[in-house]
Design a protein around this motif. Structure first.
Motif, PDB file in Angstrom:
ATOM      1  N   PHE A   1       0.834  -1.203   0.000  1.00 13.97           N
ATOM      2  CA  PHE A   1       0.000   0.000   0.000  1.00 13.97           C
ATOM      3  C   PHE A   1       0.872   1.257   0.000  1.00 13.97           C
ATOM      4  O   PHE A   1       0.540   2.257  -0.631  1.00 13.97           O
ATOM      5  N   PHE A   2       1.995   1.177   0.722  1.00 16.84           N
ATOM      6  CA  PHE A   2       2.969   2.276   0.732  1.00 16.84           C
ATOM      7  C   PHE A   2       3.454   2.506  -0.712  1.00 16.84           C
ATOM      8  O   PHE A   2       3.505   3.640  -1.200  1.00 16.84           O
ATOM      9  N   GLY A   3       3.755   1.413  -1.399  1.00 17.19           N
ATOM     10  CA  GLY A   3       4.206   1.481  -2.792  1.00 17.19           C
ATOM     11  C   GLY A   3       3.131   2.015  -3.715  1.00 17.19           C
ATOM     12  O   GLY A   3       3.411   2.815  -4.613  1.00 17.19           O
ATOM     13  N   ILE A   4       1.887   1.596  -3.486  1.00 20.69           N
ATOM     14  CA  ILE A   4       0.786   2.075  -4.340  1.00 20.69           C
ATOM     15  C   ILE A   4       0.685   3.602  -4.242  1.00 20.69           C
ATOM     16  O   ILE A   4       0.524   4.290  -5.253  1.00 20.69           O
ATOM     17  N   GLY A   5       0.803   4.130  -3.031  1.00 16.41           N
ATOM     18  CA  GLY A   5       0.757   5.589  -2.847  1.00 16.41           C
ATOM     19  C   GLY A   5       1.907   6.276  -3.564  1.00 16.41           C
ATOM     20  O   GLY A   5       1.719   7.280  -4.270  1.00 16.41           O
ATOM     21  N   ALA A   6       3.110   5.719  -3.405  1.00 19.34           N
ATOM     22  CA  ALA A   6       4.291   6.335  -4.017  1.00 19.34           C
ATOM     23  C   ALA A   6       4.220   6.251  -5.543  1.00 19.34           C
ATOM     24  O   ALA A   6       4.454   7.253  -6.244  1.00 19.34           O
ATOM     25  N   TYR A   7       3.851   5.083  -6.053  1.00 22.95           N
ATOM     26  CA  TYR A   7       3.761   4.912  -7.508  1.00 22.95           C
ATOM     27  C   TYR A   7       2.615   5.756  -8.081  1.00 22.95           C
ATOM     28  O   TYR A   7       2.741   6.309  -9.167  1.00 22.95           O
ATOM     29  N   GLY A   8       1.504   5.838  -7.363  1.00 26.58           N
ATOM     30  CA  GLY A   8       0.357   6.620  -7.849  1.00 26.58           C
ATOM     31  C   GLY A   8       0.747   8.059  -8.106  1.00 26.58           C
ATOM     32  O   GLY A   8       0.530   8.607  -9.198  1.00 26.58           O
ATOM     33  N   VAL A   9       1.372   8.675  -7.110  1.00 23.12           N
ATOM     34  CA  VAL A   9       1.759  10.093  -7.233  1.00 23.12           C
ATOM     35  C   VAL A   9       2.941  10.243  -8.199  1.00 23.12           C
ATOM     36  O   VAL A   9       2.935  11.119  -9.077  1.00 23.12           O
ATOM     37  N   GLY A  10       3.939   9.353  -8.058  1.00 21.09           N
ATOM     38  CA  GLY A  10       5.144   9.448  -8.890  1.00 21.09           C
ATOM     39  C   GLY A  10       4.848   9.282 -10.364  1.00 21.09           C
ATOM     40  O   GLY A  10       5.286  10.099 -11.196  1.00 21.09           O
ATOM     41  N   LEU A  11       4.064   8.256 -10.701  1.00 19.43           N
ATOM     42  CA  LEU A  11       3.762   8.014 -12.114  1.00 19.43           C
ATOM     43  C   LEU A  11       2.846   9.103 -12.682  1.00 19.43           C
ATOM     44  O   LEU A  11       2.961   9.461 -13.854  1.00 19.43           O
ATOM     45  N   ALA A  12       1.956   9.618 -11.828  1.00 15.14           N
ATOM     46  CA  ALA A  12       1.076  10.705 -12.289  1.00 15.14           C
ATOM     47  C   ALA A  12       1.912  11.930 -12.660  1.00 15.14           C
ATOM     48  O   ALA A  12       1.709  12.536 -13.720  1.00 15.14           O
ATOM     49  N   PHE A  13       2.876  12.285 -11.813  1.00 12.35           N
ATOM     50  CA  PHE A  13       3.757  13.425 -12.130  1.00 12.35           C
ATOM     51  C   PHE A  13       4.604  13.112 -13.371  1.00 12.35           C
ATOM     52  O   PHE A  13       4.834  13.977 -14.205  1.00 12.35           O
ATOM     53  N   HIS A  14       5.051  11.870 -13.470  1.00 18.07           N
ATOM     54  CA  HIS A  14       5.936  11.487 -14.580  1.00 18.07           C
ATOM     55  C   HIS A  14       5.200  11.562 -15.918  1.00 18.07           C
ATOM     56  O   HIS A  14       5.717  12.108 -16.896  1.00 18.07           O
TER      57      HIS A  14
END
Lengths: 241, 360
Positions: B76-89
């Protein structure tokens, strides 16, 4: 049984590989106290747990107030109006007395008048209201377990050996509380080893042996029949008076 | 405790003077960290502490308050990080992209938590732990293999909105003349969000819902016999903890401006948060503040301390080798064993018990 609130018909319960209840049949009349007696290991506690859904029956039918409850989950059975006081009290040690009581009040915050009524029998609960339940003595924990079950009016109370290891003064208070509950038309199914306590409260009695009901009738008849007591229970009331 | 503080802490204060003092020091230092310390490592450590307080608190909600042992928390920690990171990317460094990424991550996290909860929370604790371990491993492998999307093992770097960039100069402090940059703004965004989430968690555990969770943790059969649907309550607890972990992951990605499997999905992080919760004290929430602070400080500075110790013992037989900086993990392990031995209920549990004894 014509006006039974709770009926068990041919109930069998297995716990793991063990066949504990082997066809239990009995009824609990509405508005009275039924005492379930029997020697250790007869299946009394398993009967209570089976009614509550904690050890679901493998066969047979349990009906409560006209509806089948065998097969329901414990929380559904509890919400249908059954309260259970287990043998080991089952208080939540990390929660305060207040939190234990509030938790059991399913309809909302506990009614103040009802709380005062409970405190009149069990004053220690008022004294330790904000203390963790884990610090209470055995007797006080038993008071809390009973108080939690009656914090709201329930149609049926299942109470498993409330006097086990409890001081006589507290037992007298318990008798007082159960007498008043009887007057409020609450139906009680009581498992009890203390025959004096059981006979002073009970209206009807069911005696278990080897996972079956071996006798059912009025408590008054059993209390006066020492031969029957000796045959069913290996004791007489005179010896335990 | 004043009325306002009592309300803020949902009536669940530290209940120990020593603990209150420790928490005050931690909160005070974290609040002023950008102005108290020079250099990137100090502010990096402070930001990491803020994020891991939320992550450890979310795990405590699960383990300490609900009694659920899960190994899927880093997922879940990863889902949060990937969600925001990939959205910005992929969508560019805008607030809209960040919020959309967070929204998607929260939705995905909640759906997964709900699914895992309903499917697995009926089974015994050990089987649930195994199921979560399998799901988390599968997710980490998936994140590594979908390299076109996630960047694979290399992860993804991304830019953040202009206000949060290190190169953005916001203003200068009137007295000290210190420049307040986007990096400091990011730090305070993370610190304030962490404080709000922590206080929210405190409110949850002190609500009637929280009491039911604690009752289930103590004895699920009794809680069921009182009329509470144990699976439903556990599933909701699981979802709340997952949502908190998703938010922590999003904050961490915002700070690192990078997302990759090693920083968010690795099993090592799962063990770290388990240690933080145990060191701090399970079922206390304040334990997550103490545990995360001690653990991150040890992780960040133990090696430096050992360089000093190793050179101080130069010439003495054996000691320089024992304190060699390469052995910092061994000493971290020793610290953990000692803390469990001397504080079996965690630091917070022990401090509260001592305070209660003194009160009696």
């Amino acid at each position: 049984m014509p006006d039974a609130l709770l009926t068990l018909a041919g109930v069998h319960t297995h716990i793991g590989q063990y066949h504990i209840l082997q066809g239990v049949d009995f009824g609990v009349p509405r508005g009275g106290v039924t005492v379930l007696l029997g020697r250790n290991g007869a299946g009394k506690t398993t009967t209570m747990r089976t009614i509550m859904g904690l050890n679901p029956p493998s066969r047979g039918q349990i009906t409560f107030d006209g509806a089948t409850i065998s097969g329901l989950t414990p929380h559904a059975i509890a919400r249908s109006g059954v309260a259970y006081v287990p043998e080991q009290m089952g208080v939540f040690a990390d929660l305060t007395v207040a939190e234990n009581m509030t938790l059991a009040a399913l309809a909302g915050p506990p009614d103040t008048a009802r709380l005062e009524w409970i405190f009149s029998f069990f004053p220690a609960l008022k004294k330790f209201w904000r203390s963790p339940a884990g610090v209470l003595s055995g007797g006080q924990k038993q008071m809390l377990a009973i108080a939690r079950a009656v914090i709201e009016p329930r149609a049926l109370l299942l109470i498993d050996e409330p006097t086990k290891g409890i001081a006589p003064a507290i037992i007298d208070n318990m008798i007082g509380a159960f007498e008043e509950l009887k007057q409020q038309a609450t139906t009680i199914l009581l498992v009890e080893q203390n025959f004096h306590f059981a006979s002073s409260l009970g209206d009807t009695v069911a005696v278990m042996d080897d996972g079956r009901i071996v006798h059912a009738g009025s408590m008054a008849a059993l209390a006066t029949d020492t031969t029957l007591q000796s045959r069913l229970l290996g004791l007489s009331l005179d010896a335990h008076g | 405790m004043s009325g306002f503080t009592n309300t803020l802490l949902s009536g669940d204060g530290p209940r120990s003077r020593v603990l209150t003092a420790l928490l005050a020091v931690i909160v005070g230092v974290l609040a002023l960290a950008p102005f108290l310390f020079d250099g990137a490592q100090a502010i990096n450590t402070a930001a990491k502490i803020c994020v891991f307080i939320v992550l450890a608190a979310s795990y405590d909600l699960l383990l300490g308050y609900t009694g659920i042992v899960s190994f899927a928390h880093t997922m879940f920690f990863g889902i949060g990080a990937y969600g925001v990171g990939l959205a910005f990317h992929f969508w560019g460094p805008t607030w809209t992209a960040g919020l959309a990424g967070l929204g998607i991550a929260l939705t995905a996290g909640l759906i997964l938590a709900l699914a895992i909860g309903f499917v697995s929370l009926r089974v015994k604790a050990i089987f649930y732990a195994m199921i979560t371990l399998a799901v988390a491993s599968a997710f980490a492998i998936l994140a590594g293999q979908l390299s076109d999307f996630t960047g694979g093992e290399d992860g993804r770097s991304f830019r953040v909105p202009e206000l949060l960039r290190p190169t953005t100069m916001l203003f200068q402090m009137p007295l000290t003349g210190m420049s307040v940059t986007g990096r400091i703004a990011t730090y305070y965004l993370i610190a304030l969000a962490a404080a709000a989430i922590f206080l929210g968690a405190l409110r949850i555990v002190n609500s009637p819902f929280g009491r039911v969770l604690q009752a289930i943790r103590e004895n699920e059969f009794r809680a069921g016999a009182l009329g509470f649907d144990v699976v439903a309550y556990r599933t909701i607890g699981n979802c709340l903890a997952a949502a908190m972990a998703v938010l922590a992951g999003a904050l961490y990605a915002l700070w690192l401006r990078y997302v990759g499997p090693d920083t968010t999905l690795s099993f090592a992080i799962m063990l770290d948060i388990l240690l933080m919760v145990v060191i701090g004290g399970m079922g206390t929430l304040y334990g997550s503040v103490i545990g995360a602070t001690i653990f991150i400080l040890a992780q960040s500075y133990l090696q430096k301390l050992m360089v000093i110790a190793s050179s101080a013992f130069k010439g003495v037989p054996l000691l320089p080798d024992i304190f060699h900086p390469d052995r910092w993990l061994l000493w971290l392990g020793v610290l953990f064993v000692l803390s469990v031995y001397f504080f079996p209920t965690g630091l917070v549990g022990t401090l509260r018990a001592r305070a209660a004894l003194q009160k009696d």
